[in-house]
Motif scaffolding. Structure first.
Motif, PDB file in Angstrom:
ATOM      1  N   VAL A 106      46.741  30.425  15.604  1.00 46.73           N
ATOM      2  CA  VAL A 106      46.189  29.442  14.672  1.00 46.73           C
ATOM      3  C   VAL A 106      47.012  29.380  13.396  1.00 46.73           C
ATOM      4  CG1 VAL A 106      44.169  28.921  13.237  1.00 46.73           C
ATOM      5  CG2 VAL A 106      43.858  29.784  15.574  1.00 46.73           C
ATOM      6  N   VAL A 107      47.112  28.176  12.810  1.00 50.23           N
ATOM      7  CA  VAL A 107      47.659  28.027  11.468  1.00 50.23           C
ATOM      8  C   VAL A 107      46.612  27.353  10.590  1.00 50.23           C
ATOM      9  CG1 VAL A 107      48.801  25.815  11.978  1.00 50.23           C
ATOM     10  CG2 VAL A 107      49.568  27.202  10.043  1.00 50.23           C
ATOM     11  N   HIS A 108      46.447  27.869   9.380  1.00 50.78           N
ATOM     12  CA  HIS A 108      45.520  27.281   8.413  1.00 50.78           C
ATOM     13  C   HIS A 108      46.308  26.634   7.285  1.00 50.78           C
ATOM     14  CE1 HIS A 108      42.058  26.779   5.790  1.00 50.78           C
ATOM     15  NE2 HIS A 108      42.704  27.398   4.831  1.00 50.78           N
ATOM     16  N   VAL A 109      45.849  25.472   6.824  1.00 57.17           N
ATOM     17  CA  VAL A 109      46.484  24.762   5.719  1.00 57.17           C
ATOM     18  C   VAL A 109      45.468  24.583   4.595  1.00 57.17           C
ATOM     19  CG1 VAL A 109      47.588  22.622   4.972  1.00 57.17           C
ATOM     20  CG2 VAL A 109      48.072  23.551   7.249  1.00 57.17           C
ATOM     21  N   GLY A 110      45.830  25.032   3.389  1.00 59.11           N
ATOM     22  CA  GLY A 110      44.944  24.886   2.246  1.00 59.11           C
ATOM     23  C   GLY A 110      45.708  24.952   0.948  1.00 59.11           C
ATOM     24  N   ASP A 111      45.044  24.575  -0.147  1.00 55.48           N
ATOM     25  CA  ASP A 111      45.745  24.448  -1.427  1.00 55.48           C
ATOM     26  C   ASP A 111      45.550  25.637  -2.353  1.00 55.48           C
ATOM     27  OD1 ASP A 111      43.539  22.840  -3.747  1.00 55.48           O
ATOM     28  OD2 ASP A 111      42.982  23.760  -1.841  1.00 55.48           O
ATOM     29  N   ASP A 112      44.812  26.651  -1.933  1.00 55.56           N
ATOM     30  CA  ASP A 112      44.541  27.804  -2.785  1.00 55.56           C
ATOM     31  C   ASP A 112      45.218  29.043  -2.192  1.00 55.56           C
ATOM     32  OD1 ASP A 112      42.940  30.279  -3.666  1.00 55.56           O
ATOM     33  OD2 ASP A 112      42.107  28.739  -4.985  1.00 55.56           O
ATOM     34  N   ARG A 113      46.139  29.620  -2.941  1.00 58.44           N
ATOM     35  CA  ARG A 113      46.910  30.746  -2.415  1.00 58.44           C
ATOM     36  C   ARG A 113      46.024  31.930  -2.047  1.00 58.44           C
ATOM     37  NH1 ARG A 113      52.210  31.349  -2.427  1.00 58.44           N
ATOM     38  NH2 ARG A 113      52.463  29.691  -3.973  1.00 58.44           N
ATOM     39  N   ARG A 114      45.064  32.239  -2.924  1.00 56.54           N
ATOM     40  CA  ARG A 114      44.199  33.395  -2.676  1.00 56.54           C
ATOM     41  C   ARG A 114      43.223  33.115  -1.538  1.00 56.54           C
ATOM     42  NH1 ARG A 114      39.049  34.760  -4.452  1.00 56.54           N
ATOM     43  NH2 ARG A 114      38.589  37.004  -4.542  1.00 56.54           N
ATOM     44  N   ASN A 115      42.455  32.050  -1.654  1.00 52.81           N
ATOM     45  CA  ASN A 115      41.410  31.769  -0.676  1.00 52.81           C
ATOM     46  C   ASN A 115      41.962  31.359   0.681  1.00 52.81           C
ATOM     47  OD1 ASN A 115      39.387  32.330  -2.504  1.00 52.81           O
ATOM     48  ND2 ASN A 115      38.970  30.196  -3.006  1.00 52.81           N
ATOM     49  N   ASP A 116      42.951  30.483   0.662  1.00 53.07           N
ATOM     50  CA  ASP A 116      43.445  29.910   1.915  1.00 53.07           C
ATOM     51  C   ASP A 116      44.557  30.720   2.562  1.00 53.07           C
ATOM     52  OD1 ASP A 116      41.816  27.482   2.077  1.00 53.07           O
ATOM     53  OD2 ASP A 116      42.867  26.872   0.266  1.00 53.07           O
ATOM     54  N   ILE A 117      45.567  31.075   1.778  1.00 47.96           N
ATOM     55  CA  ILE A 117      46.733  31.740   2.367  1.00 47.96           C
ATOM     56  C   ILE A 117      46.455  33.217   2.625  1.00 47.96           C
ATOM     57  CG2 ILE A 117      49.184  32.189   2.125  1.00 47.96           C
ATOM     58  CD1 ILE A 117      48.289  29.192   2.404  1.00 47.96           C
ATOM     59  N   TRP A 118      46.059  33.933   1.586  1.00 46.63           N
ATOM     60  CA  TRP A 118      45.788  35.364   1.774  1.00 46.63           C
ATOM     61  C   TRP A 118      44.623  35.584   2.731  1.00 46.63           C
ATOM     62  CZ3 TRP A 118      46.025  37.151  -4.076  1.00 46.63           C
ATOM     63  CH2 TRP A 118      47.318  36.921  -4.552  1.00 46.63           C
ATOM     64  N   GLY A 119      43.578  34.769   2.589  1.00 45.96           N
ATOM     65  CA  GLY A 119      42.415  34.928   3.461  1.00 45.96           C
ATOM     66  C   GLY A 119      42.748  34.703   4.914  1.00 45.96           C
ATOM     67  N   ALA A 120      43.484  33.629   5.202  1.00 42.95           N
ATOM     68  CA  ALA A 120      43.844  33.328   6.592  1.00 42.95           C
ATOM     69  C   ALA A 120      44.735  34.413   7.177  1.00 42.95           C
ATOM     70  CB  ALA A 120      44.542  31.971   6.658  1.00 42.95           C
ATOM     71  N   ARG A 121      45.687  34.895   6.390  1.00 41.26           N
ATOM     72  CA  ARG A 121      46.595  35.931   6.899  1.00 41.26           C
ATOM     73  C   ARG A 121      45.859  37.240   7.134  1.00 41.26           C
ATOM     74  NH1 ARG A 121      51.716  34.445   2.965  1.00 41.26           N
ATOM     75  NH2 ARG A 121      52.308  32.529   4.062  1.00 41.26           N
ATOM     76  N   ASP A 122      44.879  37.538   6.291  1.00 37.70           N
ATOM     77  CA  ASP A 122      44.084  38.746   6.518  1.00 37.70           C
ATOM     78  C   ASP A 122      43.305  38.663   7.824  1.00 37.70           C
ATOM     79  OD1 ASP A 122      44.936  40.078   4.290  1.00 37.70           O
ATOM     80  OD2 ASP A 122      43.182  39.630   3.061  1.00 37.70           O
ATOM     81  N   ALA A 123      43.004  37.428   8.247  1.00 38.73           N
ATOM     82  CA  ALA A 123      42.301  37.237   9.517  1.00 38.73           C
ATOM     83  C   ALA A 123      43.257  37.249  10.703  1.00 38.73           C
ATOM     84  CB  ALA A 123      41.527  35.923   9.490  1.00 38.73           C
ATOM     85  N   GLY A 124      44.568  37.294  10.421  1.00 37.77           N
ATOM     86  CA  GLY A 124      45.566  37.305  11.484  1.00 37.77           C
ATOM     87  C   GLY A 124      46.127  35.942  11.819  1.00 37.77           C
TER      88      GLY A 124
END
Length: 272
Positions: free
Chosen positions: A230-248
Motif C-alpha cells: 500500500v501507498v498512502h498520500v497525505g499533506d501532513d508529514r507527522r500524521n500521514d507520512i510517519w503514521g503510514a510508515r509506522d504501519a508498514g
C-alpha cells in the motif's frame, strides 16, 4: 531472517528519507543491502531507483492499494472562516485565525483520548472558540453546519475523478484515511465522490487517529491488502507520512513528493 515485506519497508524508509547528495553508508546483514555501500544521487534518482525496485518485485503496477488523506489532500475549504465570522464580530484576519487554529489543534485534548468522537461537536466548539475568539453559540452552529455541505469544500485536484477511475480500472484499490468526525461520509456523498473509493477509514469510526498506525492497518484490512503493498498520500508529514510508515505502508507527501493525483497514478504505474 528478514521477510520480503520487512525488506521493502526498510527500502521505503531509506529511499524516501535519504534524498540528499551526501554519501550514505548502509551496513548490515539482515537489511536489504549486505555490506557497505556509498550512495550519492539526486532526489529524483533516489525515487526512481526505489520505484524500479518495486517494479522488479511487483511488475509495472508498484502498489495494490492507494490510501488518500481527506482534508488538505482530497478536499480543501472553499470559504475562509473569517468571512463567515464577520457578522458575529470576529476581527481576526484569515492568517491570524489559521495560526490560532494550528495552535489550538496541536494542544492536548483532555476530554477523551480521541478528538473526533461521533460528530466531534465538543472538540470543534473548542477549536472555533480558540481560533476566532468568538464563543457565540449561533456562530458555531452556522459554521459547523456550513462545513457539512458541499458549498464549504472543493477538490484539491479537479482531475481526481478520472484518475481514481483509471487506478481502480487496473485493479488498484482506493480508500480514504482521515482524522474526521462522522460528517465525512455524508460530506463525500454531497460532493458526489464517495463512489470513487472502495473503503473509508475515519478516525471517529475506527477509534484511532493518525499518526496511530491502527487507522492505516484498519484501511488495509478493509481493502484486504498487506501494508507493504500500500501507498498512502497525505499533506501532513507527522500524521500521514510517519503514521503510514509506522504501519508498514509506503507514503508520499502531497505537495512535495507528488503534486497531483495523475502524478500519483504515474508513480504507481497507471497511465491516465
Amino acid at each position: 531472517m528478514a521477510t520480503a515485506g520487512t525488506k521493502l519497508t526498510i527500502l521505503s524508509r531509506f529511499f524516501t528519507s535519504n534524498v540528499n547528495s551526501k554519501p550514505l553508508r548502509l551496513i548490515g546483514p539482515g537489511t536489504a543491502f549486505n555490506g557497505v555501500a556509498k550512495y550519492s544521487a539526486s532526489a529524483a534518482t533516489v525515487v526512481k531507483d526505489y520505484e524500479d525496485y518495486r517494479k522488479s518485485l511487483y511488475g509495472d503496477i508498484t502498489h495494490k492499494a492507494l490510501l488518500v488523506d481527506a482534508v488538505g489532500t482530497l478536499v480543501v475549504p472553499s470559504q475562509p472562516m473569517a468571512q463567515i465570522g464577520e457578522k458575529y464580530g470576529v476581527e481576526y484576519s484569515e492568517d491570524e485565525i489559521l495560526n490560532r487554529y494550528r495552535w489550538a489543534y496541536g494542544q492536548p485534548w483532555g476530554r477523551s483520548r480521541l478528538r473526533y468522537v461521533n460528530d466531534g461537536r465538543p472538540f470543534w466548539q473548542y477549536i472555533v472558540s480558540s481560533s476566532t475568539g468568538c464563543s457565540d453559540a449561533q456562530y458555531f452552529e452556522e459554521l459547523y453546519n456550513y462545513y457539512t455541505t458541499e458549498k464549504a469544500w472543493h477538490l484539491c485536484d479537479p482531475d481526481a475523478e478520472k484518475v481514481f477511475e483509471a487506478i481502480r480500472k487496473v485493479g488498484v484499490k482506493v480508500a480514504v484515511v482521515s482524522n474526521f468526525d462522522t460528517r465525512l461520509r455524508p460530506l463525500l456523498r454531497a460532493l458526489n465522490c464517495d463512489h470513487w473509493f472502495d473503503a473509508l477509514a475515519i478516525s471517529a469510526e475506527v477509534a484511532a487517529e493518525k499518526p496511530n498506525p491502527t487507522i492505516f492497518l484498519k484501511a488495509c484490512e478493509l481493502l484486504e491488502v498487506k501494508p507493504e503493498d500500500v501507498v498512502h498520500v497525505g499533506d501532513d508529514r507527522r500524521n500521514d507520512i510517519w503514521g503510514a510508515r509506522d504501519a508498514g505502508c509506503d507514503a508520499w507527501l502531497w505537495g512535495s513528493d507528488v503534486h497531483s493525483f495523475e502524478e500519483v497514478a504515474q508513480r504507481i504505474g497507471v497511465r491516465v
